[in-house]
Design a protein around this motif. Sequence first.
Motif, PDB file in Angstrom:
ATOM      1  N   PRO A 150       0.774  -1.005  -0.101  1.00  0.00           N
ATOM      2  CA  PRO A 150      -0.035  -0.125  -0.020  1.00  0.00           C
ATOM      3  C   PRO A 150       0.688   1.364  -0.018  1.00  0.00           C
ATOM      4  CG  PRO A 150      -0.801  -1.626   1.465  1.00  0.00           C
ATOM      5  CD  PRO A 150       0.439  -2.023   1.112  1.00  0.00           C
ATOM      6  N   GLY A 151       0.650   1.931  -0.954  1.00  0.00           N
ATOM      7  CA  GLY A 151       1.155   3.568  -1.151  1.00  0.00           C
ATOM      8  C   GLY A 151       2.387   3.505  -1.973  1.00  0.00           C
ATOM      9  N   GLY A 152       2.757   1.905  -2.399  1.00  0.00           N
ATOM     10  CA  GLY A 152       3.709   2.104  -3.357  1.00  0.00           C
ATOM     11  C   GLY A 152       5.137   1.911  -2.730  1.00  0.00           C
ATOM     12  N   GLY A 153       6.232   1.862  -3.705  1.00  0.00           N
ATOM     13  CA  GLY A 153       7.551   1.814  -3.047  1.00  0.00           C
ATOM     14  C   GLY A 153       7.829   0.419  -2.649  1.00  0.00           C
ATOM     15  N   PHE A 154       7.210  -0.615  -3.338  1.00  0.00           N
ATOM     16  CA  PHE A 154       7.390  -1.909  -3.017  1.00  0.00           C
ATOM     17  C   PHE A 154       7.782  -2.678  -4.202  1.00  0.00           C
ATOM     18  CE2 PHE A 154       5.614  -6.359  -1.962  1.00  0.00           C
ATOM     19  CZ  PHE A 154       6.537  -6.695  -1.501  1.00  0.00           C
ATOM     20  N   ILE A 155       8.714  -3.790  -3.963  1.00  0.00           N
ATOM     21  CA  ILE A 155       8.875  -4.805  -5.041  1.00  0.00           C
ATOM     22  C   ILE A 155       8.724  -6.084  -4.398  1.00  0.00           C
ATOM     23  CG2 ILE A 155      10.544  -5.875  -7.010  1.00  0.00           C
ATOM     24  CD1 ILE A 155      11.685  -2.913  -7.121  1.00  0.00           C
ATOM     25  N   LEU A 156       8.112  -7.298  -4.866  1.00  0.00           N
ATOM     26  CA  LEU A 156       8.155  -8.325  -4.267  1.00  0.00           C
ATOM     27  C   LEU A 156       9.142  -9.055  -4.731  1.00  0.00           C
ATOM     28  CD1 LEU A 156       5.788 -10.329  -2.436  1.00  0.00           C
ATOM     29  CD2 LEU A 156       6.113 -11.453  -4.847  1.00  0.00           C
ATOM     30  N   GLY A 157       9.914  -9.882  -3.817  1.00  0.00           N
ATOM     31  CA  GLY A 157      10.946 -10.873  -4.247  1.00  0.00           C
ATOM     32  C   GLY A 157      11.208 -11.870  -3.209  1.00  0.00           C
ATOM     33  N   ALA A 158      12.323 -12.541  -3.108  1.00  0.00           N
ATOM     34  CA  ALA A 158      12.705 -13.243  -1.996  1.00  0.00           C
ATOM     35  C   ALA A 158      13.640 -12.309  -1.144  1.00  0.00           C
ATOM     36  CB  ALA A 158      13.491 -14.651  -2.447  1.00  0.00           C
ATOM     37  N   SER A 159      13.860 -12.722   0.240  1.00  0.00           N
ATOM     38  CA  SER A 159      14.619 -12.177   1.113  1.00  0.00           C
ATOM     39  C   SER A 159      16.053 -12.099   0.708  1.00  0.00           C
ATOM     40  CB  SER A 159      14.273 -12.562   2.488  1.00  0.00           C
ATOM     41  OG  SER A 159      14.900 -13.981   2.580  1.00  0.00           O
ATOM     42  N   HIS A 160      16.525 -12.817  -0.182  1.00  0.00           N
ATOM     43  CA  HIS A 160      17.944 -12.811  -0.797  1.00  0.00           C
ATOM     44  C   HIS A 160      17.910 -13.267  -2.149  1.00  0.00           C
ATOM     45  CE1 HIS A 160      21.806 -14.171  -1.760  1.00  0.00           C
ATOM     46  NE2 HIS A 160      22.359 -13.573  -0.786  1.00  0.00           N
ATOM     47  N   SER A 161      17.636 -14.483  -2.360  1.00  0.00           N
ATOM     48  CA  SER A 161      17.585 -14.754  -3.816  1.00  0.00           C
ATOM     49  C   SER A 161      16.869 -16.221  -3.826  1.00  0.00           C
ATOM     50  CB  SER A 161      18.877 -15.051  -4.412  1.00  0.00           C
ATOM     51  OG  SER A 161      19.503 -15.952  -3.905  1.00  0.00           O
ATOM     52  N   ILE A 162      16.446 -16.755  -5.090  1.00  0.00           N
ATOM     53  CA  ILE A 162      15.898 -17.795  -5.410  1.00  0.00           C
ATOM     54  C   ILE A 162      17.208 -18.983  -5.326  1.00  0.00           C
ATOM     55  CG2 ILE A 162      14.564 -19.592  -6.718  1.00  0.00           C
ATOM     56  CD1 ILE A 162      13.196 -17.083  -5.494  1.00  0.00           C
ATOM     57  N   ALA A 163      17.592 -19.417  -3.955  1.00  0.00           N
ATOM     58  CA  ALA A 163      18.633 -19.800  -3.821  1.00  0.00           C
ATOM     59  C   ALA A 163      18.989 -21.301  -4.144  1.00  0.00           C
ATOM     60  CB  ALA A 163      19.154 -19.544  -2.162  1.00  0.00           C
ATOM     61  N   VAL A 164      20.371 -21.867  -4.230  1.00  0.00           N
ATOM     62  CA  VAL A 164      20.413 -23.384  -4.398  1.00  0.00           C
ATOM     63  C   VAL A 164      19.576 -24.132  -3.368  1.00  0.00           C
ATOM     64  CG1 VAL A 164      21.877 -25.253  -4.210  1.00  0.00           C
ATOM     65  CG2 VAL A 164      22.506 -23.074  -5.638  1.00  0.00           C
ATOM     66  N   GLY A 165      19.009 -25.084  -3.826  1.00  0.00           N
ATOM     67  CA  GLY A 165      17.920 -25.668  -2.742  1.00  0.00           C
ATOM     68  C   GLY A 165      16.727 -25.251  -2.597  1.00  0.00           C
ATOM     69  N   THR A 166      16.213 -24.386  -3.228  1.00  0.00           N
ATOM     70  CA  THR A 166      14.722 -23.955  -3.249  1.00  0.00           C
ATOM     71  C   THR A 166      13.892 -24.915  -3.847  1.00  0.00           C
ATOM     72  OG1 THR A 166      15.310 -21.561  -3.728  1.00  0.00           O
ATOM     73  CG2 THR A 166      13.050 -22.275  -4.273  1.00  0.00           C
ATOM     74  N   ILE A 167      12.998 -25.423  -3.048  1.00  0.00           N
ATOM     75  CA  ILE A 167      11.917 -26.294  -3.387  1.00  0.00           C
ATOM     76  C   ILE A 167      11.130 -25.570  -4.635  1.00  0.00           C
ATOM     77  CG2 ILE A 167       9.821 -27.721  -2.723  1.00  0.00           C
ATOM     78  CD1 ILE A 167      11.102 -27.228   0.144  1.00  0.00           C
ATOM     79  N   TYR A 168      11.112 -26.372  -5.661  1.00  0.00           N
ATOM     80  CA  TYR A 168      10.511 -25.916  -7.056  1.00  0.00           C
ATOM     81  C   TYR A 168       8.975 -25.635  -6.851  1.00  0.00           C
ATOM     82  CZ  TYR A 168       9.285 -25.256 -11.736  1.00  0.00           C
ATOM     83  OH  TYR A 168       8.966 -25.006 -13.146  1.00  0.00           O
ATOM     84  N   ASP A 169       8.419 -26.501  -6.113  1.00  0.00           N
ATOM     85  CA  ASP A 169       7.005 -26.308  -6.041  1.00  0.00           C
ATOM     86  C   ASP A 169       6.670 -25.225  -5.115  1.00  0.00           C
ATOM     87  OD1 ASP A 169       6.186 -28.274  -7.379  1.00  0.00           O
ATOM     88  OD2 ASP A 169       5.764 -29.798  -5.945  1.00  0.00           O
ATOM     89  N   ASN A 170       7.572 -24.748  -4.074  1.00  0.00           N
ATOM     90  CA  ASN A 170       7.419 -23.339  -3.218  1.00  0.00           C
ATOM     91  C   ASN A 170       7.443 -22.161  -4.054  1.00  0.00           C
ATOM     92  OD1 ASN A 170       7.154 -25.201  -1.051  1.00  0.00           O
ATOM     93  ND2 ASN A 170       8.959 -24.698  -0.024  1.00  0.00           N
ATOM     94  N   TYR A 171       8.660 -22.378  -4.915  1.00  0.00           N
ATOM     95  CA  TYR A 171       8.549 -21.178  -6.074  1.00  0.00           C
ATOM     96  C   TYR A 171       7.401 -20.905  -6.983  1.00  0.00           C
ATOM     97  CZ  TYR A 171      10.786 -17.766  -9.225  1.00  0.00           C
ATOM     98  OH  TYR A 171      11.002 -16.823 -10.048  1.00  0.00           O
ATOM     99  N   MET A 172       6.916 -22.096  -7.381  1.00  0.00           N
ATOM    100  CA  MET A 172       5.801 -21.957  -8.190  1.00  0.00           C
ATOM    101  C   MET A 172       4.669 -21.393  -7.430  1.00  0.00           C
ATOM    102  SD  MET A 172       6.747 -22.624 -11.294  1.00  0.00           S
ATOM    103  CE  MET A 172       8.223 -21.785 -10.825  1.00  0.00           C
TER     104      MET A 172
END
Length: 383
Positions: A348-370
């Motif tokens: 709300p109000g803008g000034g926001f980009i959604l993403g991971a708290s770091h990156s889509i790191a090695v070991g990310t569960i693919y279904d979680n990312y989807m």
Amino acid sequence: MNAKERVSAALALREPDRIPYGEFSIDSDTVARIIGHETYVRAKADVQIAFWEGRREEVVQSWKEDTVDLFRKLGCLDVINLSAMASSLAPPKDHVPDPPRRIDETTWEDGDGRIYKLSEKTRDITVVHDPTVWTRDYSPEDFPEESEAEIPDDSVFEVIDYVIERIGADHFVLGPAGSEVGMVLLGGIERGLTEYITNPETVKAAGRHHLRQANESDSYYIRPGTDGVFWGQDWAYKNGPLISPAMFREFVLPLLTARVEHVKRSHHLPVIQHACGNNWKLLDMFVEAGFDCYQSIQPTAEMDIKAVKDAYGDRMCLWGGVPVEHLCGGTMEEIREDVRYAVQWAAPGGGFILGASHSIAVGTIYDNYMAMLDEFERLRYCY
């Protein structure tokens, strides 16, 4: 709005037509699942070994083709970050590797006795022993007032220029600049932190030296078609800064402020800062330095995105929201709840980009990312 306008609005602390989405990086295991074959994109250890073995062209071709393919298949991404390691800047075409000696499948040693070890968990190769760390003496004379930055060969930017040419018009492109000059760590983190106490004038001289060289390098590293500059250095552990806020203000803030000012004055580009850890005691200085956006807001380091939004959302764009720990070890419902929480309190109000708290790191569960992408698509028009 197109992606450039959408992200630009967020950086200017306005509400775009829909919530923008971007990642610091997506590591190779997830990239391979998306594009359907193995890749060198963010394959950190494999890339390092390939470069040591003289297979530069093989890596560069993968970075070019697979990066474009990834962004075309993930049509929801607004941001291309071409500053992440093992995905863009390459050795020059005439580079002659000087590889360390391989001891076994996961260990190498170079001519100075440094030992390099492969981490199977993170797929990094890091120095685990360096006999030179405490043997070198540093003095202000090592960092002269007058020195020229090295002019890079244009082939270093081959991947960046390729990606910008093919998909840069449809995305907000974050690229490298001359090196970030923040916390100067002479001899690595342990020795470097000690130098702040035992050798402060040398640390300051090194900072001034690196600042001049970085400013000179901007004109080479900031490529045509770049929409913003992305830097990344961690200044905090999970429980607080590596050095006191007073020392940060004395040693680091002047360098950061000067670097940001140079990029904005000379190239008229916004600056995004990646910084993991508990940065609460440094956030006022993030604002003073002139950062347009703070990325890698780590909830497991007490950086709750609602609290950061409440305190700083009118002064910096915030980029994050989904804990990487949940992506790697949580459930799909936890991921969906993370997206809902971030959208509810940070959008709300803008000034926001959604993403991971770091990156889509090695070991990310693919279904979680989807699940993350699915929930985001469901909510990205919600303000």
